[in-house]
Design a protein around this motif. Structure first.
Motif, PDB file in Angstrom:
ATOM      1  N   ALA A 250      42.604   2.174  32.365  1.00  0.00           N
ATOM      2  CA  ALA A 250      43.913   3.103  32.574  1.00  0.00           C
ATOM      3  C   ALA A 250      44.039   3.919  31.146  1.00  0.00           C
ATOM      4  CB  ALA A 250      45.177   2.592  32.752  1.00  0.00           C
ATOM      5  N   VAL A 251      44.156   3.177  30.039  1.00  0.00           N
ATOM      6  CA  VAL A 251      44.419   3.760  28.724  1.00  0.00           C
ATOM      7  C   VAL A 251      43.083   4.541  28.360  1.00  0.00           C
ATOM      8  CG1 VAL A 251      44.896   3.184  26.465  1.00  0.00           C
ATOM      9  CG2 VAL A 251      46.232   2.102  28.369  1.00  0.00           C
ATOM     10  N   TYR A 252      41.997   4.236  28.523  1.00  0.00           N
ATOM     11  CA  TYR A 252      40.772   4.904  27.968  1.00  0.00           C
ATOM     12  C   TYR A 252      40.703   6.220  28.663  1.00  0.00           C
ATOM     13  CZ  TYR A 252      36.004   6.086  27.669  1.00  0.00           C
ATOM     14  OH  TYR A 252      34.801   6.614  27.568  1.00  0.00           O
ATOM     15  N   ALA A 253      40.904   6.243  30.191  1.00  0.00           N
ATOM     16  CA  ALA A 253      40.946   7.334  30.880  1.00  0.00           C
ATOM     17  C   ALA A 253      41.848   8.431  30.401  1.00  0.00           C
ATOM     18  CB  ALA A 253      40.850   7.022  32.472  1.00  0.00           C
ATOM     19  N   ALA A 254      43.105   7.856  29.989  1.00  0.00           N
ATOM     20  CA  ALA A 254      44.077   8.741  29.792  1.00  0.00           C
ATOM     21  C   ALA A 254      43.891   9.422  28.159  1.00  0.00           C
ATOM     22  CB  ALA A 254      45.299   7.927  29.559  1.00  0.00           C
ATOM     23  N   SER A 255      43.325   8.519  27.463  1.00  0.00           N
ATOM     24  CA  SER A 255      42.975   8.873  26.169  1.00  0.00           C
ATOM     25  C   SER A 255      41.870  10.172  26.184  1.00  0.00           C
ATOM     26  CB  SER A 255      42.481   7.702  25.054  1.00  0.00           C
ATOM     27  OG  SER A 255      40.911   7.480  25.580  1.00  0.00           O
ATOM     28  N   LYS A 256      40.699  10.030  27.083  1.00  0.00           N
ATOM     29  CA  LYS A 256      39.907  11.139  27.276  1.00  0.00           C
ATOM     30  C   LYS A 256      40.288  12.214  27.820  1.00  0.00           C
ATOM     31  CE  LYS A 256      36.904   8.703  25.211  1.00  0.00           C
ATOM     32  NZ  LYS A 256      36.442   9.310  23.700  1.00  0.00           N
ATOM     33  N   ALA A 257      41.340  12.159  28.747  1.00  0.00           N
ATOM     34  CA  ALA A 257      41.860  13.271  29.503  1.00  0.00           C
ATOM     35  C   ALA A 257      42.857  14.143  28.338  1.00  0.00           C
ATOM     36  CB  ALA A 257      43.006  13.044  30.497  1.00  0.00           C
ATOM     37  N   TYR A 258      43.463  13.466  27.351  1.00  0.00           N
ATOM     38  CA  TYR A 258      43.888  13.961  26.251  1.00  0.00           C
ATOM     39  C   TYR A 258      42.830  14.738  25.356  1.00  0.00           C
ATOM     40  CZ  TYR A 258      45.450  14.677  21.265  1.00  0.00           C
ATOM     41  OH  TYR A 258      45.858  15.185  20.166  1.00  0.00           O
ATOM     42  N   VAL A 259      41.774  14.322  25.267  1.00  0.00           N
ATOM     43  CA  VAL A 259      40.669  14.896  24.487  1.00  0.00           C
ATOM     44  C   VAL A 259      40.150  15.999  25.323  1.00  0.00           C
ATOM     45  CG1 VAL A 259      38.299  14.684  23.567  1.00  0.00           C
ATOM     46  CG2 VAL A 259      39.804  12.728  23.468  1.00  0.00           C
ATOM     47  N   LEU A 260      40.024  16.000  26.469  1.00  0.00           N
ATOM     48  CA  LEU A 260      39.448  17.192  27.363  1.00  0.00           C
ATOM     49  C   LEU A 260      40.381  18.268  27.037  1.00  0.00           C
ATOM     50  CD1 LEU A 260      37.526  18.411  29.485  1.00  0.00           C
ATOM     51  CD2 LEU A 260      38.926  17.243  31.127  1.00  0.00           C
ATOM     52  N   SER A 261      41.863  18.215  27.377  1.00  0.00           N
ATOM     53  CA  SER A 261      42.816  19.236  27.228  1.00  0.00           C
ATOM     54  C   SER A 261      42.845  19.724  25.836  1.00  0.00           C
ATOM     55  CB  SER A 261      44.197  18.696  27.598  1.00  0.00           C
ATOM     56  OG  SER A 261      45.248  19.357  27.537  1.00  0.00           O
ATOM     57  N   PHE A 262      42.872  18.792  24.829  1.00  0.00           N
ATOM     58  CA  PHE A 262      43.049  19.244  23.354  1.00  0.00           C
ATOM     59  C   PHE A 262      41.855  20.107  23.027  1.00  0.00           C
ATOM     60  CE2 PHE A 262      42.110  17.710  18.903  1.00  0.00           C
ATOM     61  CZ  PHE A 262      43.160  18.402  18.222  1.00  0.00           C
ATOM     62  N   ALA A 263      40.612  19.910  23.579  1.00  0.00           N
ATOM     63  CA  ALA A 263      39.360  20.525  23.161  1.00  0.00           C
ATOM     64  C   ALA A 263      39.585  22.039  23.704  1.00  0.00           C
ATOM     65  CB  ALA A 263      38.236  19.905  23.454  1.00  0.00           C
ATOM     66  N   HIS A 264      39.850  22.012  24.978  1.00  0.00           N
ATOM     67  CA  HIS A 264      39.996  23.495  25.556  1.00  0.00           C
ATOM     68  C   HIS A 264      41.002  24.168  25.010  1.00  0.00           C
ATOM     69  CE1 HIS A 264      37.285  23.413  29.207  1.00  0.00           C
ATOM     70  NE2 HIS A 264      37.388  22.242  29.090  1.00  0.00           N
ATOM     71  N   ALA A 265      42.284  23.815  24.717  1.00  0.00           N
ATOM     72  CA  ALA A 265      43.217  24.609  23.895  1.00  0.00           C
ATOM     73  C   ALA A 265      42.790  25.082  22.632  1.00  0.00           C
ATOM     74  CB  ALA A 265      44.359  23.512  23.516  1.00  0.00           C
ATOM     75  N   LEU A 266      41.853  24.162  21.891  1.00  0.00           N
ATOM     76  CA  LEU A 266      41.384  24.429  20.440  1.00  0.00           C
ATOM     77  C   LEU A 266      40.476  25.491  20.457  1.00  0.00           C
ATOM     78  CD1 LEU A 266      41.512  21.292  18.242  1.00  0.00           C
ATOM     79  CD2 LEU A 266      43.056  22.866  18.436  1.00  0.00           C
ATOM     80  N   HIS A 267      39.527  25.383  21.673  1.00  0.00           N
ATOM     81  CA  HIS A 267      38.606  26.272  21.737  1.00  0.00           C
ATOM     82  C   HIS A 267      38.910  27.774  21.791  1.00  0.00           C
ATOM     83  CE1 HIS A 267      34.441  28.047  23.156  1.00  0.00           C
ATOM     84  NE2 HIS A 267      35.182  28.658  23.883  1.00  0.00           N
ATOM     85  N   GLU A 268      40.249  27.899  22.415  1.00  0.00           N
ATOM     86  CA  GLU A 268      40.861  29.197  22.414  1.00  0.00           C
ATOM     87  C   GLU A 268      41.497  29.754  21.138  1.00  0.00           C
ATOM     88  OE1 GLU A 268      40.457  31.729  24.708  1.00  0.00           O
ATOM     89  OE2 GLU A 268      39.056  30.433  25.833  1.00  0.00           O
ATOM     90  N   GLU A 269      42.126  28.550  20.477  1.00  0.00           N
ATOM     91  CA  GLU A 269      42.846  28.813  19.294  1.00  0.00           C
ATOM     92  C   GLU A 269      41.923  29.295  18.321  1.00  0.00           C
ATOM     93  OE1 GLU A 269      45.672  25.846  17.749  1.00  0.00           O
ATOM     94  OE2 GLU A 269      46.538  25.702  19.661  1.00  0.00           O
ATOM     95  N   LEU A 270      40.843  28.704  18.158  1.00  0.00           N
ATOM     96  CA  LEU A 270      39.945  28.961  16.789  1.00  0.00           C
ATOM     97  C   LEU A 270      38.810  29.768  17.051  1.00  0.00           C
ATOM     98  CD1 LEU A 270      39.808  25.047  15.616  1.00  0.00           C
ATOM     99  CD2 LEU A 270      40.950  26.958  14.573  1.00  0.00           C
TER     100      LEU A 270
END
Length: 268
Positions: A156-176
């Motif tokens: 549960a926590v592992y999958a949720a932590s990786k969902a964070y990474v996925l969302s975070f990366a897509h946002a940063l891709h556009e920002e940077l």
């Protein structure tokens, strides 16, 4: 491999001595990168560094760090700065999972997982991406998982932590991207690494035979990163699975994941 100003290119790999981490180091060294290698224990890092120096003729800096410790990411950043190294490629690979029911897992272990998978990854990305944006170029690869696409009972926590990474990366891709900094996220499916042993998940033989190997996973991730792609899911079956999660409600995804992960567990 040199930067625009003629300086040698450096890459930083966290979790460098694990299966994916070591493969990242080998692949980057083959590309001519000097490397800062980081993991929890110094002795395996020194062994890795010697193998990379002798095998590829690149410069290696060893920086042990336990990213579960508070402030460890900033300590690592200062250590790299003290060496006068400008990191052109950051591979945020360090991370781990715990298998089992959330309520039965030790609080300290769960906190350490969140610290490494989320907090340290975020802090390191912030520290090094800021430098890259100021210089006007760089690459950041965040390692997530196909677990990022769905809730997974037992992880549960592992999958949720990786969902964070996925969302975070897509946002940063556009920002940077306007700063010419590429941020990509790599989502491997089940892979032959130490992950399973550390997670306490004993796989059936048939499930283990289906695991991908670290080398091809890493190559796919680096190709995507240097091509400027925002994300890559490794393996055709995994890509189909990741896409299919868009079509089902999360409640159904969770039930399916419970059945699937149970079928991969060896009965003691």
């Amino acid at each position: 491999m040199v930067m625009a100003d003629g300086a040698p290119k450096w890459a930083l790999v966290t979790g460098a001595t694990g299966g994916l981490g070591r493969a990242f180091c080998e692949a980057l060294a083959r590309r001519g990168y000097n490397l800062v290698v980081s993991a929890r224990h110094a002795a395996p890092l020194e062994e890795l560094a010697e193998a990379l120096r002798s095998g590829h003729g690149v410069e290696i800096a060893v920086e042990p760090a336990d990213l579960a410790d508070a402030g460890a990411a900033q300590v690592l950043k200062r250590a790299v700065e003290a060496r006068g190294i400008a990191v052109e490629t950051l591979v945020n690979n360090a991370g781990f999972g715990l298998h089992g029911r959330f309520h039965a897992q030790p609080t300290e272990a769960v906190g350490g997982m969140v610290a490494v998978n989320v907090a340290a990854l975020t802090e390191l990305t912030h520290a090094f991406a800021a430098d890259m944006a100021e210089r006007g170029g760089g690459h950041v690869l965040l390692v997530a998982s196909t677990a990022a696409f769905q809730p997974i009972p037992g992880y549960a926590v592992y999958a949720a932590s990786k969902a964070y990474v996925l969302s975070f990366a897509h946002a940063l891709h556009e920002e940077l991207r306007r700063r010419k900094v590429v941020v990509s996220v790599l989502c491997p499916g089940p892979t032959e690494t130490e992950f399973w042993a550390r997670a306490g998940h004993v796989l059936k033989w048939g499930a283990r035979a289906d695991l991908m190997q670290p080398g091809p996973v890493v190559e796919e991730g680096l190709r995507a990163l240097y091509a400027g792609r925002p994300a890559v899911v490794t393996g055709l079956a995994n890509r189909i699975m990741a896409f299919s999660t868009r079509l089902a409600p999360r409640s159904l995804q969770a039930k399916a994941a419970e059945v699937f992960m149970g079928s991969r567990k060896k009965k003691g």
